[in-house]
Motif scaffolding. Sequence first.
Motif, short mmCIF file in Angstrom:
data_model
loop_
_atom_site.label_atom_id
_atom_site.label_comp_id
_atom_site.label_asym_id
_atom_site.label_seq_id
_atom_site.Cartn_x
_atom_site.Cartn_y
_atom_site.Cartn_z
N PRO A 1 -6.44 -2.04 6.19
CA PRO A 1 -5.87 -3.97 5.50
C PRO A 1 -5.58 -3.28 4.03
O PRO A 1 -6.25 -2.37 3.67
CB PRO A 1 -7.30 -4.61 5.30
CG PRO A 1 -8.35 -3.75 6.30
CD PRO A 1 -8.39 -2.67 6.49
N ILE A 2 -4.48 -3.50 3.99
CA ILE A 2 -3.91 -3.18 2.76
C ILE A 2 -4.94 -3.52 1.44
O ILE A 2 -5.15 -2.66 0.32
CB ILE A 2 -2.59 -3.83 2.43
CG1 ILE A 2 -1.77 -3.36 0.57
CG2 ILE A 2 -2.70 -5.90 2.06
CD1 ILE A 2 -0.33 -3.57 0.55
N LEU A 3 -5.46 -4.51 1.53
CA LEU A 3 -6.86 -5.04 0.79
C LEU A 3 -7.21 -3.66 0.38
O LEU A 3 -8.15 -2.96 -0.16
CB LEU A 3 -8.06 -5.18 1.02
CG LEU A 3 -8.62 -6.23 0.09
CD1 LEU A 3 -8.22 -6.77 -1.33
CD2 LEU A 3 -9.57 -7.23 1.24
N TRP A 4 -8.35 -2.53 1.88
CA TRP A 4 -8.74 -1.86 1.53
C TRP A 4 -7.92 -0.96 0.99
O TRP A 4 -8.40 0.04 0.05
CB TRP A 4 -8.52 -1.29 2.56
CG TRP A 4 -9.33 0.33 2.84
CD1 TRP A 4 -11.43 0.70 3.31
CD2 TRP A 4 -9.09 1.79 3.28
NE1 TRP A 4 -11.49 2.13 3.23
CE2 TRP A 4 -9.93 2.16 3.42
CE3 TRP A 4 -7.97 2.00 2.97
CZ2 TRP A 4 -10.05 3.82 3.70
CZ3 TRP A 4 -7.69 3.28 3.43
CH2 TRP A 4 -8.57 4.48 3.60
N HIS A 5 -6.55 -0.56 0.66
CA HIS A 5 -5.56 0.48 0.07
C HIS A 5 -6.29 0.61 -1.37
O HIS A 5 -5.96 1.20 -2.22
CB HIS A 5 -4.39 0.83 0.88
CG HIS A 5 -4.51 0.86 2.06
ND1 HIS A 5 -3.73 2.17 2.21
CD2 HIS A 5 -4.79 0.83 3.43
CE1 HIS A 5 -3.54 2.69 3.00
NE2 HIS A 5 -3.92 1.21 4.23
N ILE A 6 -5.72 -1.19 -1.67
CA ILE A 6 -5.74 -0.81 -3.05
C ILE A 6 -6.88 -1.22 -4.05
O ILE A 6 -7.67 -0.18 -4.87
CB ILE A 6 -5.43 -2.59 -3.15
CG1 ILE A 6 -3.76 -2.85 -2.80
CG2 ILE A 6 -5.61 -2.80 -4.59
CD1 ILE A 6 -3.78 -3.90 -3.03
N MET A 7 -7.94 -1.24 -2.81
CA MET A 7 -9.16 -0.60 -3.25
C MET A 7 -9.85 0.69 -3.70
O MET A 7 -10.62 0.95 -4.31
CB MET A 7 -10.31 -1.75 -2.52
CG MET A 7 -10.28 -3.02 -2.34
SD MET A 7 -11.93 -4.06 -1.08
CE MET A 7 -12.95 -3.70 -1.52
N LYS A 8 -8.99 1.38 -2.08
CA LYS A 8 -9.07 3.04 -2.44
C LYS A 8 -8.29 3.06 -4.08
O LYS A 8 -9.24 4.59 -3.98
CB LYS A 8 -8.98 3.40 -1.49
CG LYS A 8 -9.50 3.27 -0.24
CD LYS A 8 -10.80 4.34 -0.32
CE LYS A 8 -10.65 5.68 0.32
NZ LYS A 8 -12.20 6.30 0.17
#
Length: 259
Positions: free
Chosen positions: A32-39
Motif C-alpha cells: 500500500p502507498i501508506l506502507w511506502h509513506i511509513m517507510k
Amino acid sequence: MKAVIFAGGLGTRFSEKTQYMPKPMIEIGGKPILWHIMKIYAAYGINEFIICAGYKQSVIKEYFMNYFLLNTDVTFDLSDNSFQLLENHSENWKVTVVDTGLNTMTAGRLKRIQKYIDNESFCLTYGDGVTDLDIADTIRAHKESGKLLSMTVYKPAGRFGSVHIDPKNDTVLSFEEKPDGEGNWINAGFFVCEPEVFNYLPQDSDPIMFEHEPLQMIASDGAMHAYKHYGFWKPMDMLKDNIDLEKMWISGNALWKKW
C-alpha cells in the motif's frame, strides 16, 4: 516523535479501486502507498504512527493486525494445528489506527487524535503522496524556525494551494487553497507541528478542512514556517498517478525509496 497520517477520505477519483479499499491501501509494487509513506519516515527513525482512518477503516486495521504473520516465515504443523515463527521480516513499528469518522474533514480527524500526541512535536502528512524529502532536515529547520508549524512547499506547474513566503526569513505570510494561476509554491502535505497547533482547532472540528481556516489562521499569525523542497514529490491523485508510480517502482527508479 510520532507521524500522523490522514487516511480516512473516500478517494472518489479512484472509484475503480476504492470501492474495495481506502485510497491509502492502493498498492505500489505490491505494498500500500501508506506502507511506502511509513517507510520514508522510518528511514529517519520515526517508527511510531497514528493513522487517522475513516472510510473502510477495517481494511487498514486488518492489514496491520496480520502484518507480522504475513511478513514472517512460518512452519505450520497441521497434525496438531500448531505453528512456529521462523525468520522475521516485519517492521519495528508501533501503529495506532483511529476511526476518525466516515465524513469527518481533515481538521476534525486531527482533533480526534489529539489525545494520542502526548503534548509533543509531531509530523503530519497525507496517505497518498510520496517524496524523497529529508524528514530529519525538515524537523531540524522547524525547530530552528521557532514556529508552531512547518509546511513543506514545492513548486510544480500549479493546480494546488498557494503558499506566499517572506523571502527574508521563510515565514509563511498567507495560504490559499488551489488558486488560479501557475508557478506558485504549493503545499506538499508534509508538516512538522507543535502541539499548540491544536489550539487552532475548535472542539467540533469535524466539518472543517485543516487546509482552510486553521492553516490560514496559523499563517496570518506569523506562526508558520516554509520548508522548500526541490527534489521529488508526487501525490497519487488519480489512477494515472498510481500507474506512473508503479512504473517507477518496477523500473528501479522509485525516487522516494529511502530504505
